[in-house]
Scaffold this active site. Structure first.
Site, PDB file in Angstrom:
ATOM      1  CE  LYS A 253     -54.533  83.357  53.905  1.00  0.00           C
ATOM      2  NZ  LYS A 253     -54.120  84.604  53.226  1.00  0.00           N
ATOM      3  CG  ASP A 258     -49.383  85.769  55.765  1.00  0.00           C
ATOM      4  OD1 ASP A 258     -48.227  85.336  55.544  1.00  0.00           O
ATOM      5  OD2 ASP A 258     -50.087  86.319  54.898  1.00  0.00           O
ATOM      6  CE  LYS A 265     -48.507  89.310  55.156  1.00  0.00           C
ATOM      7  NZ  LYS A 265     -48.944  89.976  53.923  1.00  0.00           N
ATOM      8  CG  ASP A 276     -53.868  85.456  56.586  1.00  0.00           C
ATOM      9  OD1 ASP A 276     -54.815  85.943  55.940  1.00  0.00           O
ATOM     10  OD2 ASP A 276     -52.797  85.103  56.058  1.00  0.00           O
ATOM     11  CG  ASP A 335     -46.943  87.877  52.039  1.00  0.00           C
ATOM     12  OD1 ASP A 335     -47.633  87.229  52.858  1.00  0.00           O
ATOM     13  OD2 ASP A 335     -46.885  89.124  52.008  1.00  0.00           O
ATOM     14  CD  GLU A 337     -50.291  83.307  53.193  1.00  0.00           C
ATOM     15  OE1 GLU A 337     -49.670  84.088  52.448  1.00  0.00           O
ATOM     16  OE2 GLU A 337     -51.267  83.667  53.884  1.00  0.00           O
ATOM     17  NE  ARG A 339     -52.351  83.859  45.722  1.00  0.00           N
ATOM     18  CZ  ARG A 339     -52.233  85.011  45.060  1.00  0.00           C
ATOM     19  NH1 ARG A 339     -51.859  85.006  43.796  1.00  0.00           N
ATOM     20  NH2 ARG A 339     -52.491  86.158  45.656  1.00  0.00           N
TER      21      ARG A 339
HETATM   22  N1  BES Z   1     -53.034  87.503  54.288  1.00  0.00           N
HETATM   23  C1  BES Z   1     -52.563  88.310  53.225  1.00  0.00           C
HETATM   24  C2  BES Z   1     -53.632  89.248  52.673  1.00  0.00           C
HETATM   25  C3  BES Z   1     -54.156  90.326  53.594  1.00  0.00           C
HETATM   26  C4  BES Z   1     -53.644  91.602  53.532  1.00  0.00           C
HETATM   27  C5  BES Z   1     -55.200  90.064  54.453  1.00  0.00           C
HETATM   28  C6  BES Z   1     -54.150  92.580  54.350  1.00  0.00           C
HETATM   29  C7  BES Z   1     -55.706  91.054  55.280  1.00  0.00           C
HETATM   30  C8  BES Z   1     -55.175  92.317  55.220  1.00  0.00           C
HETATM   31  C9  BES Z   1     -52.106  87.435  52.074  1.00  0.00           C
HETATM   32  O1  BES Z   1     -51.557  86.207  52.410  1.00  0.00           O
HETATM   33  C10 BES Z   1     -51.029  88.167  51.345  1.00  0.00           C
HETATM   34  O2  BES Z   1     -50.010  88.392  51.923  1.00  0.00           O
HETATM   35  N2  BES Z   1     -51.304  88.516  50.089  1.00  0.00           N
HETATM   36  C11 BES Z   1     -50.369  89.212  49.281  1.00  0.00           C
HETATM   37  C12 BES Z   1     -50.374  88.569  47.905  1.00  0.00           C
HETATM   38  C13 BES Z   1     -49.299  89.067  46.995  1.00  0.00           C
HETATM   39  C14 BES Z   1     -47.948  88.611  47.491  1.00  0.00           C
HETATM   40  C15 BES Z   1     -49.582  88.559  45.602  1.00  0.00           C
HETATM   41  C16 BES Z   1     -50.802  90.663  49.189  1.00  0.00           C
HETATM   42  O3  BES Z   1     -52.013  90.910  49.091  1.00  0.00           O
HETATM   43  O4  BES Z   1     -49.951  91.526  49.250  1.00  0.00           O
HETATM   44 ZN    ZN Z   2     -52.203  85.414  54.180  1.00  0.00          ZN
HETATM   45 MN    MN Z   3     -49.473  86.288  52.810  1.00  0.00          MN
END
Ligand code: BES
Ligand code: ZN
Ligand code: MN
Length: 494
Positions: A253, A258, A265, A276, A335, A337, A339
């Site tokens: 990834k 992000d 966020k 990220d 968010d 993204e 995947r």
């Molecule tokens: N990049 C984030 C995940 C992340 C969170 C990485 C904290 C490192 C530290 C990812 O893109 C994300 O925002 N995931 C969301 C998914 C949700 C919207 C289903 C999450 O984990 O809140």
């Molecule tokens: Zn992310």
């Molecule tokens: Mn995200």
């Protein structure tokens, strides 16, 4: 970059030795070199030294300017490779401002010696590229680490020292990329920089730009990247030795920042989202390391790169995108993204792997979910799979490499939560078990016949707390060593 040297005697002004705890008493563990233990022990006891991990104590030496004691913990773990790796790393981190140091730590085998060399080299890292007026006050890390060993003259030890340099060089690359702010690391600059490095390591590289991604039907990468002024890229690197025993694809990834997109966020903590792209950095650097080690394993590295931003052109919740290969996804949360960009790249990687004769395994590496951090904390990453044998092989590699990974399930009943009334699937499902739901989403883009691993490194990729062992603050480089070790295990199989 710290050079690693093997030696049979102390060859610098600084000597690093171990301090362990045996029957509640401090015990100096200086490997094969003799030091004035009795008087040093008396001083250490008077100082209240504990010998615990991450304790580093410097004293004046008799024959060297400094004797540095690094904590090994209980004596029974003093020879554990990861313990040695961390102890060497903690000492190296504490020696910034010095040119070289000699490490004399206890070891009974080349495996342990290799861990000492690796830990010392991994610890000798700083990131100062963006310091301006304060740069001159910065102390440079060690540029050479010498390791005292009775195995110094053996071919195995020499290979281990060379390998430690390679692992350190590529780990530094991963850390540097993660630490580089998104003002200076965009999908384009990431791909350009690594394409240039590919030439140096004898690895082929190609970059798909935004126009070719759009034309090629990479709806995930385009959909995530379209809100940014810095257009997306897909970087492909390929190492193809003659007579390869196996062929793997690594997919990482690569979100250079992000923001969450229209699911913005909170500002507090958003800065960590410069990390990220840790998966992308780890997989490409792993391909470089495997090429440098000349392993007889063919690897394709794939880095889908995009910046997830907010704009009038950003993907909206309810937009439908088409992933490479034709599956449609309703984007309910912009968010989620990672995947989406991974889905495109996983399908493409499988297609290219098939043309090359078939993949023995496909591994994606991603800072994918906050749920990973909730489940396993900041130092243990997750492994999800469609093939337990492949997963067990990886877990064995991770254990040898000294990286903490833990197996997680992909419960079939969670799949229904990804159903969409308008598309083949939605990009979010149940919040509970969010890490597993993300894994199940990715599984939709995997050929069931191909062994697959999904590594969620959200917590361990970026150290927001304090440094420990050989791990600095900021980008850690997690996953690189396990991927390289996996290729090494595969090389030694018939
Ligand atoms: N990049 C984030 C995940 C992340 C969170 C990485 C904290 C490192 C530290 C990812 O893109 C994300 O925002 N995931 C969301 C998914 C949700 C919207 C289903 C999450 O984990 O809140
Ligand atoms: Zn992310
Ligand atoms: Mn995200």
């Amino acid at each position: 970059m710290a050079k690693v040297k093997l030696t049979s005697k102390v060859d610098s002004e600084i000597l690093v030795v171990g301090l362990a705890i045996s029957n509640k008493k401090l015990q100096i563990e200086s490997g094969s070199s003799q030091i004035d233990s009795a008087s040093l022990l008396a001083t250490l006891n008077a100082m209240g030294a504990t010998g615990k991990a991450d304790e580093v104590i410097k004293l004046p030496g008799k024959n060297t300017k400094l004797v540095v004691f690094t904590g090994l913990g209980e004596i029974n773990s003093a020879f554990d490779p990861e313990n040695l790796r961390r102890a060497a790393g903690a000492a190296a981190r504490d020696l910034n401002g010095n040119k070289s140091a000699t490490f004399s730590l206890p070891h009974k085998s080349v495996v342990e010696l290799a861990a000492i060399a690796e830990g010392a080299a991994l610890g000798a890292y700083t990131f100062t590229e963006f310091l301006g007026s304060s740069k001159q006050d910065q102390k440079e890390p060690l540029s050479q680490v010498s390791v005292i060993s009775k195995f110094a003259d053996t071919a195995q030890a020499k290979a281990a020292a060379k390998r430690a340099e390679i692992i350190a060089e590529q780990t530094y690359l991963v850390r540097d990329l993660i630490n580089t702010p998104p003002s200076h690391l965009t999908p384009d600059s990431f791909s350009q920089q690594l394409k240039k490095l590919s030439t140096k390591y004898g690895v082929k590289a190609e970059i798909f730009n935004d126009a070719s991604l759009k034309k090629g039907g990479y709806g995930g990468i385009i959909g995530v990247g379209q809100g940014s002024a810095n257009p997306p890229r897909l970087l492909h690197v390929s190492y193809s030795p003659a007579k390869a025993k196996k062929r793997y694809a690594f997919v990482g990834k690569g979100i250079t920042f992000d923001t969450g997109g229209l699911a913005l966020k909170p500002a507090n903590g958003m800065e960590a989202m410069k990390s990220d792209m840790s998966g992308a950095a780890a997989v490409i650097a792993a391909v470089f390391a495997i090429a440098q080690l000349k392993l007889p394993i063919a690897i394709d590295g794939w880095a889908p790169l995009a910046e997830n931003m907010v704009s009038d052109n950003a993907t909206r919740p309810s937009d439908v995108i088409t992933i490479y290969g034709g599956k449609t996804v309703e984007v309910l949360n912009p968010d989620a993204e990672g995947r989406l960009v991974l889905a495109d790249a996983l399908v493409k990687a499988a297609e290219v792997g098939k043309k090359a004769g078939g993949l023995d395994g496909i591994i994606d590496v991603a800072t994918l979910t906050g749920a990973q951090v909730v489940a396993l904390g900041t130092r243990t990453s997750a492994v999800m799979t469609n093939n337990d044998e492949f997963s067990n092989q990886f877990l064995k590699a991770a254990e040898i490499a000294g990286e903490s990974f833990w197996p997680m399930p992909l419960p079939v009943e969670l799949r229904a939560s990804l159903d969409s009334p308008v598309a083949d699937l939605a990009n979010i499902g149940d919040r509970m078990g969010g890490m597993l739901v993300a894994g199940i989403f990715l599984k939709e883009f995997i050929d069931p016949q191909t062994p697959w691993l999904h590594l969620d490194i959200a917590g361990p990729a970026y150290n927001e707390k304090s440094a420990h062992g050989y791990t600095p603050v900021g980008g850690t480089g997690i996953a690189l060593r396990s991927l390289v070790q996996l290729a090494e295990l595969a090389s030694s199989q018939s």
